[in-house]
Scaffold this motif. Structure first.
Motif, short mmCIF file in Angstrom:
data_model
loop_
_atom_site.label_atom_id
_atom_site.label_comp_id
_atom_site.label_asym_id
_atom_site.label_seq_id
_atom_site.Cartn_x
_atom_site.Cartn_y
_atom_site.Cartn_z
N SER A 42 0.84 -1.20 0.00
CA SER A 42 0.00 0.00 0.00
C SER A 42 0.87 1.25 0.00
O SER A 42 0.54 2.27 -0.62
N ARG A 43 2.02 1.15 0.67
CA ARG A 43 2.93 2.31 0.69
C ARG A 43 3.43 2.60 -0.74
O ARG A 43 3.42 3.74 -1.21
N ILE A 44 3.81 1.54 -1.41
CA ILE A 44 4.30 1.71 -2.79
C ILE A 44 3.19 2.26 -3.69
O ILE A 44 3.42 3.19 -4.47
N SER A 45 1.99 1.71 -3.54
CA SER A 45 0.88 2.17 -4.38
C SER A 45 0.59 3.65 -4.16
O SER A 45 0.33 4.38 -5.12
N THR A 46 0.65 4.08 -2.90
CA THR A 46 0.39 5.50 -2.61
C THR A 46 1.43 6.38 -3.30
O THR A 46 1.11 7.38 -3.96
N HIS A 47 2.69 5.99 -3.16
CA HIS A 47 3.76 6.79 -3.78
C HIS A 47 3.65 6.77 -5.31
O HIS A 47 3.85 7.79 -5.97
N LEU A 48 3.31 5.60 -5.84
CA LEU A 48 3.16 5.52 -7.30
C LEU A 48 2.03 6.41 -7.78
O LEU A 48 2.12 7.06 -8.82
N GLY A 49 0.96 6.48 -6.98
CA GLY A 49 -0.18 7.34 -7.32
C GLY A 49 0.26 8.78 -7.48
O GLY A 49 -0.10 9.46 -8.45
N LEU A 50 1.07 9.24 -6.54
CA LEU A 50 1.55 10.63 -6.61
C LEU A 50 2.48 10.85 -7.81
O LEU A 50 2.41 11.89 -8.48
N LEU A 51 3.31 9.86 -8.06
CA LEU A 51 4.22 9.99 -9.21
C LEU A 51 3.44 9.97 -10.53
O LEU A 51 3.77 10.71 -11.47
N LEU A 52 2.40 9.13 -10.59
CA LEU A 52 1.56 9.10 -11.79
C LEU A 52 0.89 10.45 -11.99
O LEU A 52 0.85 10.99 -13.10
N ASP A 53 0.39 10.99 -10.89
CA ASP A 53 -0.32 12.27 -10.93
C ASP A 53 0.60 13.40 -11.42
O ASP A 53 0.18 14.31 -12.12
N SER A 54 1.86 13.28 -11.09
CA SER A 54 2.81 14.34 -11.49
C SER A 54 3.18 14.23 -12.97
O SER A 54 3.76 15.15 -13.54
N GLY A 55 2.88 13.06 -13.56
CA GLY A 55 3.23 12.85 -14.97
C GLY A 55 4.67 12.38 -15.16
O GLY A 55 5.12 12.16 -16.28
N LEU A 56 5.39 12.17 -14.06
CA LEU A 56 6.78 11.71 -14.19
C LEU A 56 6.84 10.21 -14.45
O LEU A 56 7.82 9.70 -14.98
N VAL A 57 5.78 9.53 -14.05
CA VAL A 57 5.72 8.07 -14.22
C VAL A 57 4.46 7.73 -15.00
O VAL A 57 3.45 8.43 -14.88
N GLN A 58 4.52 6.64 -15.80
CA GLN A 58 3.33 6.20 -16.52
C GLN A 58 3.10 4.71 -16.27
O GLN A 58 4.03 3.99 -15.90
#
Ligand SMILES: C[S@@+](CC[C@H](N)C(=O)[O-])C[C@H]1O[C@@H](n2cnc3c(N)ncnc32)[C@H](O)[C@@H]1O
Length: 309
Positions: A42-58
């Motif tokens: 869940s920790r990873i998913s939360t961080h990935l969510g923020l990175l996705l939102d920033s557009g830095l990660v897809q």
């Protein structure tokens, strides 16, 4: 919030810097990130969510799994942010172990893909492979054909003619069965193959102008001819100079029931007969070989004979 602020916020946490650095070389799933970083899902998913939102990660979905990677669109400021994040991640105490674990996971993934092929090596050609078929190979080989004018004699409903028409300049399919010609013509029309023409006629004297085609095909048709030698001579006649004949037929066999079961007139042919007829018709560069053998009894063998005018 502006894209720049979103990026800055996304990279303001050391865990997210670690994730960005891990995604630098390869795409990874949440499970893999979990295994590498030893962090909870869940920790990873939360961080990935923020990175996705920033557009830095897809993200990319593959069936039930989702893979994450750095965004393809990281030009300008976001590209610089990512480089800074990777530099920052290198200063974190977890960096060394992250990289070792990453290498291990990527190697394991590669090995898993190889396990199957290592298991089937040596018999791979004979086992089922999704999407692998002679039909597909046929389409592939067709793409290297020049735009030929082809006569398919004893064409049947046009299994081969239709395939050829998708690539060749023109295909003339000849068959002596009225029903088959009508059915084949209707099917070609339905499939929009305007360059495929069905003609009613005998393969020993095909209704095609002399010296007008580049290639004559007789696929499992010659053994229906009253006089196979005459059919081969007829093929020679309609070919342009330099044109080719290709004959697929059965090797001589003893399965007598082929007469009643398949309406065959001849029980295949010895290669020597085929060679003699091709030579007598005037063909050069004659090549004849067995190209297939059926696994089930009576183990029909297919011969491919070719020659050039
Ligand atoms: C075994 S099928 C082969 C069909 C096709 N060439 C293929 O490979 O799928 C033989 C076909 O030859 C046709 N045929 C038999 N005798 C013929 C003849 N003397 N002239 C023209 N067609 C003939 C039959 O009507 C039948 O459609």
């Amino acid at each position: 919030m502006s894209a720049t602020l979103k990026s800055l916020r996304a990279l303001s946490d050391p865990t997210r810097l670690r994730i960005v650095a891990l995604l630098e070389k390869d795409e990874l799933s949440v499970n893999e990130l979990q295994e590498i970083s030893r962090m909870g899902q869940s920790r990873i998913s939360t961080h990935l969510g923020l990175l996705l939102d920033s557009g830095l990660v897809q993200a990319r979905r593959e069936g039930k799994r989702t893979f994450y990677k750095l965004s393809d669109q990281t030009s300008g400021a976001s590209g610089e942010f990512i480089q800074l994040a990777i530099r920052g991640a290198k200063e974190l105490p977890e960096h060394a172990s992250d990289q070792i674990n990453l290498k291990r996971i990527v190697n394991r993934r590669r090995e898993q893909a190889q396990v199957y092929f290592n298991q089937v090596a040596g018999r791979f050609d004979r086992v089922y492979g999704p999407g692998r078929s002679w039909q597909a190979f046929g389409h592939l080989l067709l793409r290297i054909l020049p735009p030929l004018v082809v006569a398919d004699l004893g064409s049947g409903e046009g299994l081969l003619s239709e395939l050829l028409a998708r690539r060749c300049k023109r295909v003339i399919a000849v068959d002596n069965s009225e029903k088959i010609v009508a059915f084949g013509a209707a099917k070609a029309k339905k499939n929009g193959l305007k360059n495929l023409e069905f003609r009613l006629g005998d393969l020993e004297n095909p209704p095609i102008d002399p010296q007008s085609v580049d290639l004559v095909i007789l696929s499992q048709a010659l053994h229906h001819a009253a006089e196979p030698a005459k059919a081969i001579a007829g093929a020679y006649k309609i070919l342009k100079a330099g044109g080719h004949v290709m004959i697929l037929d059965l090797s001589r066999h003893t399965f007598n029931r082929a007469h009643e079961l398949y309406g065959d007139r001849w029980l295949g042919f010895p290669e020597s007969d085929m060679h003699r007829w091709l030579e007598a018709a005037g063909f050069k560069k004659i090549e004849i070989s067995v190209v297939a053998r059926e696994e089930q009894s009576p183990h029909f063998e297919t011969i491919l004979a070719s020659g050039q005018k």
